[in-house]
Design a protein around this motif. Structure first.
Motif, PDB file in Angstrom:
ATOM      1  N   VAL A 100     -52.448  20.254  48.677  1.00  0.00           N
ATOM      2  CA  VAL A 100     -52.742  20.608  47.285  1.00  0.00           C
ATOM      3  C   VAL A 100     -52.169  22.016  47.044  1.00  0.00           C
ATOM      4  CG1 VAL A 100     -54.523  20.799  45.512  1.00  0.00           C
ATOM      5  CG2 VAL A 100     -54.865  19.266  47.458  1.00  0.00           C
ATOM      6  N   PRO A 101     -50.911  22.099  46.607  1.00  0.00           N
ATOM      7  CA  PRO A 101     -50.260  23.413  46.473  1.00  0.00           C
ATOM      8  C   PRO A 101     -51.015  24.394  45.574  1.00  0.00           C
ATOM      9  CG  PRO A 101     -48.653  21.635  46.290  1.00  0.00           C
ATOM     10  CD  PRO A 101     -50.003  20.989  46.294  1.00  0.00           C
ATOM     11  N   ASN A 102     -51.590  23.909  44.503  1.00  0.00           N
ATOM     12  CA  ASN A 102     -52.256  24.802  43.552  1.00  0.00           C
ATOM     13  C   ASN A 102     -53.776  24.615  43.576  1.00  0.00           C
ATOM     14  OD1 ASN A 102     -52.278  26.777  41.522  1.00  0.00           O
ATOM     15  ND2 ASN A 102     -52.390  25.213  39.910  1.00  0.00           N
ATOM     16  N   GLY A 103     -54.318  24.181  44.730  1.00  0.00           N
ATOM     17  CA  GLY A 103     -55.735  23.860  44.796  1.00  0.00           C
ATOM     18  C   GLY A 103     -56.613  25.038  45.163  1.00  0.00           C
ATOM     19  N   PRO A 104     -57.915  24.821  45.181  1.00  0.00           N
ATOM     20  CA  PRO A 104     -58.854  25.905  45.501  1.00  0.00           C
ATOM     21  C   PRO A 104     -58.850  26.289  46.976  1.00  0.00           C
ATOM     22  CG  PRO A 104     -59.919  24.113  44.282  1.00  0.00           C
ATOM     23  CD  PRO A 104     -58.596  23.614  44.736  1.00  0.00           C
TER      24      PRO A 104
END
Length: 559
Positions: free
Chosen positions: A342-346
């Motif tokens: 998830v490149p832009n995940g939390p």
């Protein structure tokens, strides 16, 4: 006016009811005081049962259970390399003991050991669970050990599920004998679980932070072992069965409950068996049809064999759980996997996701218990279910909000958004689901088989959860959710539509069913009393309130 109360040694003696004349207002004042609340419980139910709930619910169902549960996600991702779908199927397998609680209730109701229907059963399952925790603490697991790990977790759940069944039945029995304050004992019961869960979750912090998961099992072990001795020596107040207890006659009298129990057990076995066949993960249509058939069989058995008031409640609970299609592990992997997936995940750590967020959920659960006790324990039952349904739908919308990254655009960091969203709301919603259902069922249960009826409610909740998780795992595959932790290949493109359908659209259909299946009762209605007694008491309460208003009126005028 007096009522009959049960003391801690199982005898019955005279006591004062909270409904007694001028004492009504004084008793109401106790609801705002923890000391007064506890004192009232001790007077009505006895100190012994309150202390036993500390042993069973605080230390075992609360602390030990949540210590063990904090290890599931790390083991699944780091050692066993489960996909999100495989992890969800593992959870259904592991929760099998929770699904067959009705069978446990039936066996213990009809087959006492040394004249006791709960004491020695609890000591036995505590022994089984303690041995399983010991093996989990001493073995190093690899991906090929997934079935051994699942079997050990299932054995630990034998302790958690079956002790919860037997202790909960004792609480259920006490509630049904003292219905006017039965909700108070349930609040104490849940309070012990919540505080113990918070302790267990926080105790896992160091182990999760250092990656020393075995330490967490060692912390859970003494919590489980103590229940062997506490139960075996009879700390839980329980009357032995009477001389001449006839198992066959009891089974014949309640043959309908046996029919429902065996139906639920068989359907539970079918649901668990589906997790062992990969085709049920890949073929959504087949999975949905089989799960729907299982649910229809359960609903039909409830309607045919049970008294209609109890049947309607259990049918609603079953349908409501089925409509809340569970895609929990797709969310868990989106929140916790690294930038490769998830490149832009939390990219939440295990400490944050398993400890901090769950601690907030438990605090919210404690708030939910307090809210239930203060405002809903004497309100309309339908209102409680309606608020609960709306709260759970709103909680799913907060997930969509975060996954769309709208919180970041609004300047709210991921941790704050998650903690103040689903964690808080789900904690409160959990209380608002189970507590009113147990309170309603306790009013219509036959006192000879209270354990079976209590466990039937729990079994319906658990099999409904298992069926929704089975459909959810297949729905993840159908939607294209992909989480290969070995190759580091992930796809969450369709996660938002999946959450909207499973968590928002489908649960909306449960709201009209509240008015179809849930009776328009007050939580504090006492069905042990005759209609004449209830009418007289209602008039006395109204008269006391009117008298209080007249007394207060001159003071208001003087100002």
């Amino acid at each position: 006016m007096s009522t009959v109360v049960r003391s801690d040694d199982g005898d019955y003696g005279g006591g004062t009811s909270p409904r007694d004349g001028d004492g009504l207002t004084a008793k109401r004042d106790e609801y705002g005081s923890l000391y007064g609340f506890t004192s009232r419980l001790r007077r009505v139910f006895g100190l012994q049962i309150l202390l036993f709930l500390v042993s069973s619910n605080f230390l075992v169902k609360g602390a030990a259970r949540h210590l063990v549960q904090t290890t599931f996600l790390p083991y699944a991702q780091q050692y066993l390399k489960f996909t999100a779908q495989a992890f969800q199927r593992f959870e259904v397998l592991a929760m099998f003991p929770w699904m067959i609680k009705p069978l446990v209730g039936l066996v213990t109701d009809t087959t006492p050991i040394f004249r006791y229907r709960k004491r020695y059963y609890i000591a036995f399952v505590a022994s089984v669970g303690s041995v399983a925790i010991y093996f989990l603490a001493t073995k190093d697991f690899q991906p090929e050990d997934n079935m051994e790990y699942t079997g050990l977790v299932m054995a630990v759940n034998v302790l958690f599920a079956f002790s919860d069944t037997l202790v909960g039945a004792r609480v259920f029995e006490a509630m049904s004998l003292n219905q006017h304050v039965g909700g108070d004992l349930m609040s104490w019961d849940w309070f012990m679980v919540t505080i113990g869960s918070l302790l267990g979750t926080l105790s896992a912090w160091t182990g999760l932070e250092k990656g020393n998961y075995k330490m967490i099992f060692w912390l859970a072990l003494p919590c489980a072992v103590q229940l062997i001795f506490v139960s075996g020596f009879g700390m839980m107040p329980e009357d032995p069965v009477k001389e001449g207890f006839n198992t066959h006659a009891l089974a014949q009298k309640h043959w309908n409950l046996m029919a429902v129990t065996f139906t639920v057990t068989i359907m539970s076995i079918c649901t668990v068996s589906m997790q062992l066949v990969d085709d049920f993960e890949r073929n959504f249509g087949l999975t949905f049809l089989c799960c729907t058939a299982i649910m229809l069989i359960i609903i039909s058995s409830l309607w045919i064999f049970l008294e209609k008031r109890a049947a309607c409640l259990l049918i609603f609970v079953a349908i409501e759980r089925f409509l809340c299609v569970n895609v929990k592990q797709a969310k868990a992997y989106w929140y916790t996997t690294d930038s490769t997936c998830v490149p832009n995940g939390p990219h939440f750590s295990y400490v944050f996701y398993n400890v901090i967020t769950f601690s907030f959920a438990l605090l919210a659960q404690a708030i939910g218990i307090w809210v239930f006790q203060q405002y809903f324990s004497r309100s309309k039952i339908r209102l409680v279910f309606l608020i609960n349904s709306l709260a759970k739908i709103f909680a799913k919308l907060t997930d969509v909000w975060i996954i769309l990254r709208l919180n970041v655009k609004m300047g709210i960091d991921d941790r704050s958004a998650y903690v103040l969203g689903e964690s808080v709301i789900e904690g409160i919603a959990l209380v608002m689901t189970y507590m009113p259902a147990a309170a309603v069922l306790s009013k219509v249960v036959d006192k000879e088989i209270e354990c079976t009826m209590f466990t039937l409610l729990a079994g319906i909740v658990n099999i409904g959860h298992a069926i929704s998780a089975t459909v959810g795992a297949s729905a993840m595959t159908y939607a294209g959710i992909h989480t290969d932790l070995v190759e580091g290949e992930c796809n969450f493109d369709q996660l938002i539509p999946l959450l909207v359908v499973s968590g928002v659209a489908l649960p909306l259909f449960a709201i009209p069913l509240i008015y179809l299946f849930i009776p328009d009762w007050n939580m504090h209605d006492d069905f042990n009393k005759s209609e004449i007694q209830r009418s007289v008491e209602k008039e006395a309460i109204v008269g006391a309130e009117e008298s209080s208003d007249k007394t207060a009126a001159p003071k208001a005028g003087g100002k």
